[in-house]
Design an enzyme around this catalytic site. Structure first.
Site, PDB file in Angstrom:
ATOM      1  N   CYS A 273       0.744  -1.216  -0.125  1.00 54.31           N
ATOM      2  CA  CYS A 273      -0.047  -0.026  -0.066  1.00 54.31           C
ATOM      3  C   CYS A 273       0.782   1.218   0.013  1.00 54.31           C
ATOM      4  O   CYS A 273       0.929   2.049  -0.759  1.00 54.31           O
ATOM      5  CB  CYS A 273      -1.033  -0.127   1.229  1.00 54.31           C
ATOM      6  SG  CYS A 273      -2.344  -1.301   1.044  1.00 54.31           S
TER       7      CYS A 273
HETATM    8  P1  NAD Z   1      -4.790  -8.643  -3.500  1.00 56.64           P
HETATM    9  O1  NAD Z   1      -3.691  -8.937  -4.733  1.00 56.64           O
HETATM   10  O2  NAD Z   1      -4.342  -9.628  -2.462  1.00 56.64           O
HETATM   11  O3  NAD Z   1      -6.394  -9.170  -3.899  1.00 56.64           O
HETATM   12  C1  NAD Z   1      -6.737  -8.781  -5.022  1.00 56.64           C
HETATM   13  C2  NAD Z   1      -7.600 -10.246  -5.485  1.00 56.64           C
HETATM   14  O4  NAD Z   1      -8.529  -9.713  -6.679  1.00 56.64           O
HETATM   15  C3  NAD Z   1      -6.589 -11.128  -6.295  1.00 56.64           C
HETATM   16  O5  NAD Z   1      -6.859 -12.306  -5.552  1.00 56.64           O
HETATM   17  C4  NAD Z   1      -7.283 -11.146  -7.605  1.00 56.64           C
HETATM   18  O6  NAD Z   1      -6.906 -12.575  -8.086  1.00 56.64           O
HETATM   19  C5  NAD Z   1      -8.588 -10.855  -7.582  1.00 56.64           C
HETATM   20  N1  NAD Z   1      -9.241 -10.345  -8.738  1.00 56.64           N
HETATM   21  C6  NAD Z   1      -8.805  -9.535  -9.618  1.00 56.64           C
HETATM   22  N2  NAD Z   1      -9.489  -9.316 -10.610  1.00 56.64           N
HETATM   23  C7  NAD Z   1     -10.770  -9.971 -10.358  1.00 56.64           C
HETATM   24  C8  NAD Z   1     -12.097 -10.102 -10.899  1.00 56.64           C
HETATM   25  N3  NAD Z   1     -12.207  -9.313 -12.143  1.00 56.64           N
HETATM   26  N4  NAD Z   1     -13.075 -10.696 -10.337  1.00 56.64           N
HETATM   27  C9  NAD Z   1     -12.633 -11.373  -9.374  1.00 56.64           C
HETATM   28  N5  NAD Z   1     -11.469 -11.406  -8.770  1.00 56.64           N
HETATM   29  C10 NAD Z   1     -10.517 -10.717  -9.178  1.00 56.64           C
HETATM   30  O7  NAD Z   1      -4.768  -7.077  -3.175  1.00 56.64           O
HETATM   31  P2  NAD Z   1      -5.598  -6.846  -1.585  1.00 56.64           P
HETATM   32  O8  NAD Z   1      -4.160  -6.585  -0.944  1.00 56.64           O
HETATM   33  O9  NAD Z   1      -6.529  -7.508  -1.077  1.00 56.64           O
HETATM   34  O10 NAD Z   1      -5.644  -5.007  -2.117  1.00 56.64           O
HETATM   35  C11 NAD Z   1      -6.871  -4.854  -2.880  1.00 56.64           C
HETATM   36  C12 NAD Z   1      -7.167  -3.352  -2.597  1.00 56.64           C
HETATM   37  O11 NAD Z   1      -7.550  -2.935  -1.385  1.00 56.64           O
HETATM   38  C13 NAD Z   1      -6.112  -2.585  -3.557  1.00 56.64           C
HETATM   39  O12 NAD Z   1      -6.487  -1.474  -4.016  1.00 56.64           O
HETATM   40  C14 NAD Z   1      -5.277  -2.325  -2.255  1.00 56.64           C
HETATM   41  O13 NAD Z   1      -4.356  -1.047  -2.338  1.00 56.64           O
HETATM   42  C15 NAD Z   1      -6.123  -1.891  -1.170  1.00 56.64           C
HETATM   43  N6  NAD Z   1      -5.923  -2.374   0.188  1.00 56.64           N
HETATM   44  C16 NAD Z   1      -4.987  -3.395   0.632  1.00 56.64           C
HETATM   45  C17 NAD Z   1      -4.451  -3.376   1.905  1.00 56.64           C
HETATM   46  C18 NAD Z   1      -3.642  -4.264   2.335  1.00 56.64           C
HETATM   47  O14 NAD Z   1      -3.233  -4.391   3.456  1.00 56.64           O
HETATM   48  N7  NAD Z   1      -3.321  -5.482   1.424  1.00 56.64           N
HETATM   49  C19 NAD Z   1      -5.084  -2.419   3.112  1.00 56.64           C
HETATM   50  C20 NAD Z   1      -6.163  -1.374   2.534  1.00 56.64           C
HETATM   51  C21 NAD Z   1      -6.388  -1.351   1.146  1.00 56.64           C
END
Ligand code: NAD
Length: 423
Positions: A263
């Protein structure tokens, strides 16, 4: 309520499990079928304290995962939790978000009831209105009034995600209408903490501004640390005194190797690009990144000063994850440190309690061992790159090193004779 969460990664899976724990019926749509399989077996594909326990209790009951967008047309609320990774220039890649919005739109084409589409992914201000809304409306062919749009940023900390969901500092809901906001507010019934209602773009900006501020605190502490080291002052003593000021608070003042993870680096960069595109020069934000980029070089330079040459030296690396309590190595500061050490010809032996498999994707040929003790045996030097609590217990293991050069990038050890990257 009936909820569909799109994306079963860190945010999507934790959010889904916690919503199911509140009693909602939750479907996860995740395009990675391996993750779906694991989730449906009650095995979290990521490590997160308390997650497995909730998953075991809810999976197959009011929580299920699937790869397709079938049978979701009657959901009351959709949460989009897909990744928004950086593009080459640092701006946010919104293609997964647009695809998810389009797929949701196609799935709810024939539905008559009022539904709310909520973005949880971190997105630049204006994205929900300019990307998600038209994609859903075009694909569904429905009229604007039958679908509400919200932005509900996620503030979870990896490693403490369940705790953060259950006791948030605040729940931010930006919405395009009162109905949409009330619907999302209802999903969170039972979760304590203030609910902050805003416009859609303000909710989007709150997330970026919060992350940028936290990243700034870290870079600030690192800069003070770098100055303190030159002056022979211990920065931890200094920041402890600074943090007692209630206007500052003691959190995120730990000097060290800098911030990593999925992030902070990407969100600060995305904000910089957004500012530039709007003819603003984000001087402070650029410095936050610049300080952060330089910290890993500092630990390598320090190592060189202490052992004169790195070539062919056995260097024990303790900690690969971007922080403790997670297996996530995305943008971990260990990555540039290892890169520099390899460039200098080091013979690296690495240990991490949880993140070895994740790091193998970046450095498959490194020598990974199963304990800190094994990494330290015969090492010419040791670098501590993650603040894993188990490293605090290390003592006699350091006696097995060839030479006792120990440098911390994160302050965690409790033994004498250790130097810090900026203390
Ligand atoms: P991640 O990569 O762990 O998870 C995203 C998931 O979405 C993946 O498993 C992927 O396969 C799936 N995906 C992608 N396209 C798809 C679709 N069309 N249909 C269904 N599934 C689909 O990412 P994350 O860490 O969970 O982050 C997600 C969002 O949240 C980002 O924008 C990130 O910046 C934000 N965020 C993350 C955190 C953190 O600590 N990881 C904290 C706050 C916000």
């Amino acid at each position: 309520m009936e909820i569909t969460v799109v994306g079963g990664g860190y945010v999507g899976l934790v959010t889904s499990a916690c919503f199911a724990n509140l009693g909602h019926t939750v479907r996860i749509i995740e395009i990675d079928s391996h993750k779906v399989e694991q989730i449906n077996k009650g095995i979290p594909p990521i490590f997160e304290e308390g997650l497995e326990e909730i998953l075991t209790r809810t999976i197959g009951k009011n929580l299920t995962a699937q790869s397709d967008y079938k049978s979701i047309e009657n959901s009351d609320v959709f949460f989009i939790c897909v990744g928004t990774p950086p593009q080459e220039d640092g701006s946010a890649n919104l293609c997964y978000l647009a695809q998810a919005a389009e797929s949701i739109g196609a799935a709810i084409q024939g539905t008559k009831k009022y539904q709310v589409i909520t973005v949880k992914s971190t997105v630049p201000p204006g994205t929900t209105e300019s990307v998600v809304l038209p994609a859903v409306l075009n694909a569904s062919g429905r009229i604007r009034e039958t679908i509400g749009f919200c932005m509900n940023p996620e503030f979870l900390r990896e490693g403490k995600a369940i705790e953060d969901f259950q006791n948030p500092d605040r729940i931010v809901i930006g919405g395009d209408s009162q109905d949409a906001i009330s619907t999302v507010k209802k999903v969170y019934e039972g979760v304590p903490g203030p609910v902050i209602i805003t416009s859609l773009p303000a909710a989007e900006m709150i997330k970026y501004a919060s992350n940028a501020f936290l990243a700034m605190k870290i870079s600030f502490s690192n800069e003070i640390g770098n100055i303190c080291k030159k002056l022979g002052i211990h920065v931890y003593e200094v920041m402890n005194g600074v943090g007692y000021d209630h206007r500052i608070n003691p959190h995120f003042l730990n000097a060290g190797l800098g911030f990593g993870g999925s992030c902070f680096p990407k969100d600060v960069m995305a904000l910089i690009r957004l500012a530039e595109r709007n003819n603003e020069e984000p001087v402070l934000l650029s410095s936050v990144i610049e300080v952060n980029e330089k910290q890993p070089d500092r630990i390598v330079s320090l190592l060189k000063e202490r052992i004169s040459t790195i070539n062919n030296k056995r260097i024990a690396i303790l900690g690969l994850a971007f922080k403790d309590n997670t297996d996530d190595v995305r943008d971990s500061r260990a990555i540039p440190v290892i890169r520099s050490l390899l460039n200098e010809g080091a013979d690296i032996v690495a240990y991490d309690p949880m993140a070895t498999d994740s790091m193998k994707r970046y450095y498959p040929d490194l020598q990974y061992v199963k304990s800190a003790g094994n990494a330290l045996k015969g090492a010419d030097a040791c670098l501590i790159l993650t603040e894993w609590p188990e490293f605090k217990e290390l003592e006699s293991e350091f006696d097995t090193m060839k030479s006792r050069v120990i440098i911390e990038g994160r302050r965690i050890l409790s033994i004498e004779g250790v130097e810090g990257v900026c203390w």
